[in-house]
Design a protein around this motif. Sequence first.
Motif, PDB file in Angstrom:
ATOM      1  N   GLY A  44       9.442 -36.454 -27.785  1.00 34.05           N
ATOM      2  CA  GLY A  44       8.421 -35.691 -27.078  1.00 34.05           C
ATOM      3  C   GLY A  44       6.971 -36.030 -27.362  1.00 34.05           C
ATOM      4  O   GLY A  44       6.068 -35.287 -26.972  1.00 34.05           O
ATOM      5  N   PHE A  45       6.695 -37.147 -28.008  1.00 30.84           N
ATOM      6  CA  PHE A  45       5.319 -37.548 -28.259  1.00 30.84           C
ATOM      7  C   PHE A  45       4.713 -38.129 -26.986  1.00 30.84           C
ATOM      8  O   PHE A  45       5.412 -38.713 -26.155  1.00 30.84           O
ATOM      9  N   GLU A  46       3.406 -37.967 -26.841  1.00 31.00           N
ATOM     10  CA  GLU A  46       2.682 -38.630 -25.762  1.00 31.00           C
ATOM     11  C   GLU A  46       2.469 -40.079 -26.178  1.00 31.00           C
ATOM     12  O   GLU A  46       2.282 -40.367 -27.365  1.00 31.00           O
ATOM     13  N   LYS A  47       2.458 -40.982 -25.216  1.00 33.62           N
ATOM     14  CA  LYS A  47       2.234 -42.392 -25.538  1.00 33.62           C
ATOM     15  C   LYS A  47       0.929 -42.583 -26.303  1.00 33.62           C
ATOM     16  O   LYS A  47       0.844 -43.414 -27.201  1.00 33.62           O
ATOM     17  N   GLU A  48      -0.090 -41.790 -25.951  1.00 36.24           N
ATOM     18  CA  GLU A  48      -1.395 -41.915 -26.584  1.00 36.24           C
ATOM     19  C   GLU A  48      -1.375 -41.493 -28.048  1.00 36.24           C
ATOM     20  O   GLU A  48      -2.310 -41.788 -28.797  1.00 36.24           O
ATOM     21  N   GLU A  49      -0.338 -40.768 -28.475  1.00 33.21           N
ATOM     22  CA  GLU A  49      -0.227 -40.331 -29.866  1.00 33.21           C
ATOM     23  C   GLU A  49       0.457 -41.377 -30.749  1.00 33.21           C
ATOM     24  O   GLU A  49       0.561 -41.186 -31.952  1.00 33.21           O
ATOM     25  N   LEU A  50       0.908 -42.460 -30.142  1.00 31.83           N
ATOM     26  CA  LEU A  50       1.619 -43.511 -30.864  1.00 31.83           C
ATOM     27  C   LEU A  50       0.802 -44.793 -30.815  1.00 31.83           C
ATOM     28  O   LEU A  50       0.601 -45.378 -29.750  1.00 31.83           O
ATOM     29  N   LEU A  51       0.325 -45.232 -31.971  1.00 26.84           N
ATOM     30  CA  LEU A  51      -0.500 -46.437 -32.049  1.00 26.84           C
ATOM     31  C   LEU A  51       0.373 -47.595 -32.508  1.00 26.84           C
ATOM     32  O   LEU A  51       0.836 -47.603 -33.657  1.00 26.84           O
ATOM     33  N   PRO A  52       0.623 -48.567 -31.643  1.00 27.98           N
ATOM     34  CA  PRO A  52       1.501 -49.676 -32.023  1.00 27.98           C
ATOM     35  C   PRO A  52       0.760 -50.801 -32.745  1.00 27.98           C
ATOM     36  O   PRO A  52      -0.430 -51.028 -32.530  1.00 27.98           O
ATOM     37  N   ARG A  53       1.485 -51.441 -33.638  1.00 24.59           N
ATOM     38  CA  ARG A  53       1.080 -52.703 -34.253  1.00 24.59           C
ATOM     39  C   ARG A  53      -0.244 -52.672 -35.012  1.00 24.59           C
ATOM     40  O   ARG A  53      -0.986 -53.653 -35.006  1.00 24.59           O
ATOM     41  N   LEU A  54      -0.567 -51.563 -35.682  1.00 28.94           N
ATOM     42  CA  LEU A  54      -1.686 -51.607 -36.617  1.00 28.94           C
ATOM     43  C   LEU A  54      -1.244 -52.506 -37.769  1.00 28.94           C
ATOM     44  O   LEU A  54      -0.049 -52.690 -37.985  1.00 28.94           O
ATOM     45  N   TYR A  55      -2.183 -53.046 -38.499  1.00 29.40           N
ATOM     46  CA  TYR A  55      -1.782 -53.979 -39.561  1.00 29.40           C
ATOM     47  C   TYR A  55      -2.720 -53.894 -40.753  1.00 29.40           C
ATOM     48  O   TYR A  55      -3.833 -53.392 -40.661  1.00 29.40           O
ATOM     49  N   ILE A  56      -2.208 -54.405 -41.862  1.00 24.33           N
ATOM     50  CA  ILE A  56      -2.949 -54.506 -43.122  1.00 24.33           C
ATOM     51  C   ILE A  56      -2.847 -55.957 -43.566  1.00 24.33           C
ATOM     52  O   ILE A  56      -1.744 -56.517 -43.606  1.00 24.33           O
ATOM     53  N   GLU A  57      -3.980 -56.576 -43.878  1.00 29.07           N
ATOM     54  CA  GLU A  57      -3.985 -57.962 -44.327  1.00 29.07           C
ATOM     55  C   GLU A  57      -4.207 -58.015 -45.832  1.00 29.07           C
ATOM     56  O   GLU A  57      -5.068 -57.297 -46.355  1.00 29.07           O
ATOM     57  N   THR A  58      -3.422 -58.845 -46.497  1.00 25.61           N
ATOM     58  CA  THR A  58      -3.564 -59.024 -47.944  1.00 25.61           C
ATOM     59  C   THR A  58      -3.584 -60.511 -48.278  1.00 25.61           C
ATOM     60  O   THR A  58      -3.023 -61.328 -47.553  1.00 25.61           O
ATOM     61  N   LEU A  59      -4.238 -60.811 -49.389  1.00 27.24           N
ATOM     62  CA  LEU A  59      -4.276 -62.178 -49.900  1.00 27.24           C
ATOM     63  C   LEU A  59      -4.236 -62.111 -51.417  1.00 27.24           C
ATOM     64  O   LEU A  59      -5.184 -61.619 -52.044  1.00 27.24           O
ATOM     65  N   PHE A  60      -3.122 -62.546 -51.988  1.00 25.95           N
ATOM     66  CA  PHE A  60      -2.966 -62.602 -53.431  1.00 25.95           C
ATOM     67  C   PHE A  60      -2.313 -63.930 -53.783  1.00 25.95           C
ATOM     68  O   PHE A  60      -1.371 -64.355 -53.114  1.00 25.95           O
ATOM     69  N   ALA A  61      -2.808 -64.583 -54.810  1.00 24.48           N
ATOM     70  CA  ALA A  61      -2.261 -65.865 -55.272  1.00 24.48           C
ATOM     71  C   ALA A  61      -2.130 -66.855 -54.108  1.00 24.48           C
ATOM     72  O   ALA A  61      -1.091 -67.490 -53.925  1.00 24.48           O
ATOM     73  N   ARG A  62      -3.166 -66.922 -53.285  1.00 25.06           N
ATOM     74  CA  ARG A  62      -3.220 -67.831 -52.131  1.00 25.06           C
ATOM     75  C   ARG A  62      -2.121 -67.557 -51.109  1.00 25.06           C
ATOM     76  O   ARG A  62      -1.776 -68.425 -50.310  1.00 25.06           O
ATOM     77  N   CYS A  63      -1.570 -66.349 -51.119  1.00 30.98           N
ATOM     78  CA  CYS A  63      -0.521 -65.980 -50.173  1.00 30.98           C
ATOM     79  C   CYS A  63      -1.063 -64.897 -49.241  1.00 30.98           C
ATOM     80  O   CYS A  63      -1.211 -63.732 -49.633  1.00 30.98           O
ATOM     81  N   TYR A  64      -1.358 -65.294 -48.005  1.00 31.97           N
ATOM     82  CA  TYR A  64      -1.866 -64.371 -46.990  1.00 31.97           C
ATOM     83  C   TYR A  64      -0.674 -63.713 -46.302  1.00 31.97           C
ATOM     84  O   TYR A  64       0.279 -64.388 -45.886  1.00 31.97           O
ATOM     85  N   VAL A  65      -0.733 -62.395 -46.171  1.00 34.52           N
ATOM     86  CA  VAL A  65       0.317 -61.645 -45.484  1.00 34.52           C
ATOM     87  C   VAL A  65      -0.343 -60.636 -44.548  1.00 34.52           C
ATOM     88  O   VAL A  65      -1.276 -59.938 -44.926  1.00 34.52           O
ATOM     89  N   ARG A  66       0.181 -60.586 -43.344  1.00 37.21           N
ATOM     90  CA  ARG A  66      -0.236 -59.564 -42.372  1.00 37.21           C
ATOM     91  C   ARG A  66       0.937 -58.609 -42.218  1.00 37.21           C
ATOM     92  O   ARG A  66       1.968 -58.973 -41.650  1.00 37.21           O
ATOM     93  N   SER A  67       0.791 -57.400 -42.753  1.00 34.88           N
ATOM     94  CA  SER A  67       1.836 -56.380 -42.701  1.00 34.88           C
ATOM     95  C   SER A  67       1.620 -55.516 -41.463  1.00 34.88           C
ATOM     96  O   SER A  67       0.592 -54.835 -41.349  1.00 34.88           O
ATOM     97  N   THR A  68       2.569 -55.538 -40.569  1.00 24.88           N
ATOM     98  CA  THR A  68       2.454 -54.776 -39.332  1.00 24.88           C
ATOM     99  C   THR A  68       3.158 -53.438 -39.475  1.00 24.88           C
ATOM    100  O   THR A  68       4.277 -53.361 -39.971  1.00 24.88           O
ATOM    101  N   ILE A  69       2.481 -52.408 -39.007  1.00 19.60           N
ATOM    102  CA  ILE A  69       3.052 -51.069 -38.949  1.00 19.60           C
ATOM    103  C   ILE A  69       3.434 -50.859 -37.490  1.00 19.60           C
ATOM    104  O   ILE A  69       2.570 -50.802 -36.616  1.00 19.60           O
ATOM    105  N   GLU A  70       4.727 -50.765 -37.224  1.00 15.89           N
ATOM    106  CA  GLU A  70       5.196 -50.709 -35.838  1.00 15.89           C
ATOM    107  C   GLU A  70       4.560 -49.563 -35.064  1.00 15.89           C
ATOM    108  O   GLU A  70       4.071 -49.756 -33.954  1.00 15.89           O
ATOM    109  N   LEU A  71       4.558 -48.363 -35.640  1.00 16.13           N
ATOM    110  CA  LEU A  71       3.941 -47.213 -34.979  1.00 16.13           C
ATOM    111  C   LEU A  71       3.216 -46.347 -36.001  1.00 16.13           C
ATOM    112  O   LEU A  71       3.720 -46.116 -37.101  1.00 16.13           O
ATOM    113  N   THR A  72       2.067 -45.865 -35.605  1.00 17.65           N
ATOM    114  CA  THR A  72       1.351 -44.850 -36.363  1.00 17.65           C
ATOM    115  C   THR A  72       1.247 -43.637 -35.457  1.00 17.65           C
ATOM    116  O   THR A  72       0.794 -43.749 -34.316  1.00 17.65           O
ATOM    117  N   VAL A  73       1.705 -42.492 -35.948  1.00 17.08           N
ATOM    118  CA  VAL A  73       1.679 -41.259 -35.167  1.00 17.08           C
ATOM    119  C   VAL A  73       0.389 -40.512 -35.489  1.00 17.08           C
ATOM    120  O   VAL A  73       0.128 -40.192 -36.650  1.00 17.08           O
TER     121      VAL A  73
END
Length: 180
Positions: A44-73
């Motif tokens: 029953g959520f509205e589409k506008e209440e669901l934010l797709p594909r937000l992400y967090i970028e990290t870089l440690f020991a020369r290892c870049y990672v983009r962590s995707t959050i499928e949905l944020t309510v």
Amino acid sequence: MSAHPSHHLIYGVLNDYLTGEELTDTDDERLRQDISRMMVLEKGFEKEELLPRLYIETLFARCYVRSTIELTVRIGGKDIMILRYGPGSLVSRERAAIAAARVLNPDYQIPLAVVTNGKDAELLDTSTGKILGYGLHSIPDRVTAGNMLDHLEFLPPRQGQPREREMRILNAFDVERCCV
């Protein structure tokens, strides 16, 4: 031939259920789209209440990672829950989901996280790391989530070493080694 070989079967393209954006059509993306449809049509959520594909970028020991959050309510301007998808075992995804919920929003820690493989799910309290419920039915529907809003604790954002620790966890858990 693709520049980046992958173990994912690519069927072409599909349109994102929430945004209409054109995405690569894979088995995993089809399951992500099923989750988005479930959140709207069954929960029953509205589409506008669901934010797709937000992400967090990290870089440690020369290892870049983009962590995707499928949905944020987001209800009433507050991010209350994230959903992270991954095939297979849920228990191996719990800690990274908690880390993501603790650092995604710069103003506060998001109080709830869901890990799902599309067939099963766990609802997590991100302040304690405890499992609040098992199964897709444990994901709060819109009415329940709205009622929870006044009772959820939006802790201050993690800063300094605690924030770095969560970012390192994301970096370690979300690095993709299979497709390189």
